[in-house]
Design an enzyme around this catalytic site. Structure first.
Site, short mmCIF file in Angstrom:
data_model
loop_
_atom_site.label_atom_id
_atom_site.label_comp_id
_atom_site.label_asym_id
_atom_site.label_seq_id
_atom_site.Cartn_x
_atom_site.Cartn_y
_atom_site.Cartn_z
N GLU A 113 4.22 -19.18 -72.47
CA GLU A 113 4.23 -19.90 -71.20
C GLU A 113 2.94 -20.69 -70.97
O GLU A 113 2.36 -20.68 -69.89
CB GLU A 113 4.48 -18.94 -70.04
CG GLU A 113 5.84 -18.26 -70.12
CD GLU A 113 6.13 -17.38 -68.92
OE1 GLU A 113 7.28 -17.38 -68.47
OE2 GLU A 113 5.21 -16.69 -68.44
N ASP A 124 13.67 -11.04 -69.10
CA ASP A 124 12.55 -11.12 -68.16
C ASP A 124 12.85 -10.38 -66.87
O ASP A 124 13.12 -11.00 -65.85
CB ASP A 124 12.23 -12.59 -67.86
CG ASP A 124 10.89 -12.77 -67.15
OD1 ASP A 124 10.13 -11.80 -67.03
OD2 ASP A 124 10.60 -13.91 -66.72
N GLU A 141 10.40 -9.68 -58.63
CA GLU A 141 10.46 -11.11 -58.92
C GLU A 141 11.90 -11.63 -59.00
O GLU A 141 12.24 -12.65 -58.41
CB GLU A 141 9.73 -11.39 -60.22
CG GLU A 141 9.79 -12.83 -60.69
CD GLU A 141 9.09 -13.04 -62.01
OE1 GLU A 141 9.16 -14.16 -62.54
OE2 GLU A 141 8.48 -12.08 -62.55
N GLU A 172 23.17 -6.29 -57.91
CA GLU A 172 23.76 -6.76 -59.16
C GLU A 172 25.13 -7.40 -58.93
O GLU A 172 25.45 -8.44 -59.52
CB GLU A 172 23.89 -5.58 -60.13
CG GLU A 172 24.47 -5.91 -61.48
CD GLU A 172 24.56 -4.69 -62.38
OE1 GLU A 172 24.88 -4.85 -63.57
OE2 GLU A 172 24.32 -3.56 -61.88
#
Length: 710
Positions: free
Chosen positions: A317, A390, A418, A536
Site C-alpha cells: 500500500e 483484509d 474498520e 454479516e
C-alpha cells in the site's frame, strides 16, 4: 519512603482521577469498575479474607499490583484495605513473586503447587491457613505474574465467586501478546472511531493519567506489549517517529506502561535511513544502511532500556520495502533483526503484502512468503492477518498458518471495526477470532490448530504471538461505542487463554461492565452473540467481501468492487478452485483444500468466496443463490431492529448515559443496515434480472442513494 506510604499516595492520586458519574457512567472505567458489593455473606467472607495486602518485596510492578488490589478491594468492600510491608497477619493477601524468597509458612501453604511450571508469567491463587492465620496467596515466578494474579483475583471477586477453597493456576498459552495502534504523529488515528490519539498530537497532556489507566486495562487481561504509532510509518510526518524528539516522547510513555508490565514497540518506516537519516539508499544489504539501523537501535535502547522491537509494514500500500532494492522480505526483516538481537528485541514483519493488479489478492501473501520459510532470523515473527483479504466479517483462515513450519508466526486481528461497522454497528468479534484460533490447519495431521502454530506445539519454529489493532481514542468510552469494549476485553482474554468460550467471555464482560442482573446479563449477551451474524447477513452473506466503498470502508459500493465479488449477469462469486479458478484452494493442506474445492463440500457461509455460481444454483436449504441473498439482506435488517428492541427492554436497568448512547447507535445501525440492504438487493436484481419472490426489491432506490455515492 515505606511501601505502604507510597501506595497510599498512589491510591489517593488514582482515586482523584475522574472515573465517570456513578449515576450516569461514561464507560471510562470499562471492566475495572469495582462496584461496591451488597451487604451479605459474600461481602462478609471477602472482608474476612482481604483485611490487608502483604507486600514482602518492592518493585514498580509489585507496587502496581498492590495498588490495584487496594483500589479494587477498598471500593468493593466499602472500607480501606491497607498495604503492609512484610509477611502479613490473619486475613492478609500475600504477594509472592519468588517462592525461593518466601518464608517457610508461605512455602508450606503452597505445598503441592509446582510454581516453577507456571512459567515466567503464570500465577497461582490459593486460600490457605498458616500459623499466622488464613490468607489468600498470589504466587508466581515474577513480578509480572503477581500482577496478572492480582487482576485475576479481583475479577474473581467482581464476579462474586467463592474464595474459601480458592485454588487457581494459570499461565498464558501464547507467549507474545501485543496491542497495535495506528496513531499518526499529527494526532489523528487511521481507522480510529473514538477521537484523536492519546499518544500524539496537540492537546495530549503530559504526564497523562490516561496512559496509566489504559495500561491497567491491558494488564488486567494479560496484554504485555503495545505499539503506539501507525504501521504506515513512512508517510508524511510519521517518518519522524524515529527522530530523537519523538523517541524521547515515546520513552515517557514507555515508563507509564512499564509500571504495569507492558513493553513498548514502535512501527518503523523501512525507508528511514534515507528519509530520516540522509542516506542515498535503504538497501538492507548496504553496510551503511545496516550501520544506521544499529546506531538508531542503540539510541532507542538508551532511552527505552526494555524496548520490545519493531513492527514493519513494507512493500504494501505504498510503503517502501526491500523489493525497491531487489531484495526479499527475509533480507529486509533480518537486517532489522540483527540490529535488535543484542538487546533481545524482535521484528514483527507484516505479511499484508499484495499487488492490487494481481489476479487474486487472497493468494499474494502466500506467494510472497512461502518461498522464504526458514530464511527469517530467529527474532523475526511474520505477522499474518486472520484471513487472506483484509479483516472482513467472513473469510477463511489465512493459509499461511500451518504452511511456514520453520518461521515464527503471529496472528493479527482487528479490534477497531474498520470493515465491521466502525462505531455504529454492533459486532462482537470474539466468535470470529475463536474460529480462527480453533481452525485445524492439518499441518501435522488432524488437530493442528492455529493456536498450536502460535504456541509452538505444531511446528519446529519457536513459539509465535498474537496482536490486535485497537485504535482507541480520546473518547471517554475508549472505542466510541460502549458495547464494543467487549471486543477489547475479549481479545485480551483469548490471547491469554484461547480455549475460552466466546459466550463465557461475553458473560464475564457484561457482569464486569454493566450488571449481574439476570435480565441484563441474558439480554446483552444474546445481543453480542447474535451481532456478527446479523451484520454479516445485511452486508456480506456467503463469503462475499470487500463490498465497502474505498477510503472510509463504511457504505456499500458493490459497483466498484467487481474484483472481489465477480458478479455478472449469470452468477456471483470468486472462483478460487484449483480445477477452474485462481488455484487459491491449493495453498491449504490437502484435507482443507479438498473441503473448499467442491460445491458439495464447501461450507455455504464461504461459498461465494471460493466459487462462482449461477444465481439459480440451489443451496442446501432449497433456495436459489439469488433468493438466499435477497432473504439474507432483508432478514439482517429485521434482526438489527430486534437488537434495538432488546436494548429498549433494559431501560431503567442501565444507567441513563450509557443507555442513551447505545440506543442512538442501534437506531443508526438500523438505518444504515437498510441502506446496505437496498443497495445490495437492487445491485443483484439489476445484474441478474431475477426478481425477488417476495417482491420487496425497490427499483427506485438507485436515484436516492447509489447515484449520490458515485
Amino acid at each position: 519512603m515505606p511501601i505502604k506510604n507510597l501506595l497510599k499516595f498512589a491510591l489517593i492520586v488514582v482515586l482523584l482521577v475522574p472515573m465517570g458519574n456513578a449515576q450516569g457512567e461514561d464507560g471510562y472505567a470499562a471492566w475495572l469498575r469495582y462496584v461496591p458489593l451488597d451487604e451479605g455473606p459474600i461481602r462478609t467472607s471477602y472482608r474476612a479474607a482481604a483485611a490487608q495486602i502483604a507486600l514482602p518485596a518492592d518493585s514498580v510492578v509489585l507496587r502496581s499490583a498492590a495498588a490495584e488490589l487496594q483500589r479494587g478491594l477498598t471500593a468493593m468492600l466499602a472500607r480501606e484495605v491497607p498495604v503492609i510491608d512484610g509477611a502479613g497477619g490473619d486475613g492478609a493477601i500475600i504477594l509472592v513473586p519468588s517462592l525461593a524468597e518466601a518464608d517457610a509458612a508461605v512455602r508450606e501453604a503452597l505445598n503441592g503447587i509446582d510454581v516453577e511450571s507456571l512459567g515466567p508469567e503464570g500465577f497461582a491463587l490459593r486460600s490457605a491457613k498458616t500459623s499466622r492465620g488464613r490468607h489468600i496467596i498470589i504466587a508466581a515466578n515474577s513480578d509480572g505474574g503477581v500482577l496478572y494474579g492480582s487482576f485475576a483475583l479481583l475479577r474473581h471477586l467482581q464476579l462474586g465467586q467463592r474464595i474459601d477453597d480458592l485454588d487457581v493456576r494459570q499461565r498464558p498459552r501464547i507467549p507474545l501478546r501485543v496491542i497495535n495502534h495506528w496513531d499518526n504523529l499529527d494526532g489523528s488515528v487511521e481507522r480510529g472511531y473514538a477521537g484523536g490519539s492519546i499518544f500524539w498530537g496537540e492537546g495530549v497532556p503530559s504526564p497523562d493519567q490516561r496512559h496509566t489507566d489504559y495500561a491497567r486495562l491491558l494488564a488486567s487481561v494479560g496484554i504485555h506489549g503495545i505499539c503506539i504509532n501507525n504501521v504506515n510509518a513512512g508517510k508524511g510526518r510519521n517518518v519522524q517517529m524515529l527522530s530523537r524528539a519523538y523517541l524521547q516522547r515515546a520513552a515517557v510513555i514507555a515508563e507509564r506502561f512499564r509500571a504495569y508490565g507492558v513493553r513498548l514497540y514502535l512501527s518503523a518506516g523501512f525507508d528511514s535511513p534515507r528519509a530520516l537519516g540522509g542516506l542515498e539508499t535503504a538497501d538492507p544489504l548496504d553496510p551503511k544502511v545496516r550501520q544506521w539501523w544499529r546506531e538508531k537501535t542503540e539510541e532507542i535502547y538508551e532511552l527505552i532500556p526494555d524496548f520490545g522491537g519493531f513492527v514493519v509494514k513494507a512493500d504494501s500500500e505504498g510503503q517502501p520495502g526491500p523489493y525497491v532494492y531487489g531484495r526479499n522480505h527475509a533480507e529486509g526483516a533480518n537486517m532489522l533483526a540483527a540490529a535488535l538481537q543484542p538487546h533481545s528485541g524482535i521484528v514483527m514483519w507484516r505479511a499484508f503484502v499484495y499487488d492490487s493488479k494481481g489476479p487474486d489478492r487472497a493468494a499474494m501473501a502466500s506467494e510472497n512468503f512461502l518461498p522464504l520459510d526458514g530464511d527469517f532470523a530467529e527474532n523475526v515473527l511474520v505477522q499474518i492477518k486472520n484471513g487472506p483479504i483484509d479483516f472482513q466479517v467472513r473469510e477463511p483462515v489465512h493459509p499461511l498458518f500451518g504452511k511456514l513450519p520453520a518461521t515464527r508466526a503471529m496472528l493479527e486481528l482487528q479490534v477497531t471495526q474498520e470493515y465491521t461497522g466502525q462505531d455504529v454497528h454492533l459486532c462482537y468479534l470474539v466468535p470470529m477470532w475463536k474460529e480462527a484460533l480453533d481452525f485445524d490447519t492439518h499441518a501435522r495431521g488432524a488437530g493442528s490448530s492455529v493456536t498450536g502454530v502460535l504456541d509452538g506445539s505444531v511446528h519446529s519454529a519457536a513459539p509465535g504471538g498474537i496482536t490486535a489493532v485497537a485504535n482507541l481514542g480520546r473518547d471517554r468510552n475508549w472505542l466510541g461505542h460502549h458495547l464494543h469494549m467487549a471486543n477489547l476485553y475479549g481479545y485480551g482474554r483469548l490471547a491469554w487463554a484461547p480455549e475460552l468460550d466466546a459466550r463465557e467471555i461475553a458473560e464475564q464482560w457484561v457482569r464486569l461492565s454493566f450488571s449481574s442482573d439476570p435480565v441484563v446479563l441474558e439480554t446483552i449477551v444474546s445481543m453480542l452473540m447474535d451481532s456478527r451474524a446479523i451484520y454479516e447477513r445485511y452486508t456480506s452473506p456467503m463469503g462475499l467481501g470487500v463490498l465497502h466503498e474505498g477510503g472510509p470502508h463504511f457504505d456499500p459500493a458493490p459497483h466498484i468492487r467487481y474484483a472481489y465479488h465477480k458478479a455478472d449477469s449469470r452468477g456471483v462469486g470468486f472462483d478460487r478452485t484449483r480445477a477452474t479458478g485462481s488455484g487459491y484452494t491449493s495453498l491449504y493442506h490437502r484435507p482443507v483444500a479438498q473441503v473448499y474445492e467442491t460445491l458439495e463440500t464447501c461450507p455455504e457461509e464461504l461459498l461465494l468466496f471460493f466459487h462462482h455460481v449461477p444465481y439459480t444454483h440451489r443451496l442446501k436449504n432449497g433456495k436459489t443463490v439469488i433468493q438466499h441473498l435477497y432473504d439474507s439482506y432483508y432478514a439482517g435488517v429485521e434482526q438489527a431492529r430486534r437488537l434495538r428492541a432488546k436494548w429498549v427492554s433494559l431501560e431503567g436497568k442501565i444507567d441513563d448515559e450509557r443507555y442513551e448512547h447505545v440506543l442512538d447507535r442501534l437506531t443508526r445501525q438500523i438505518d444504515h443496515a437498510a441502506h446496505w440492504r437496498d443497495t445490495m438487493t437492487l445491485f443483484f436484481f439489476q445484474l441478474s434480472g431475477i426478481a425477488d419472490e417476495k417482491k420487496r426489491v425497490r427499483s427506485d432506490y438507485r436515484l436516492r442513494h447509489i447515484n449520490d455515492s458515485q
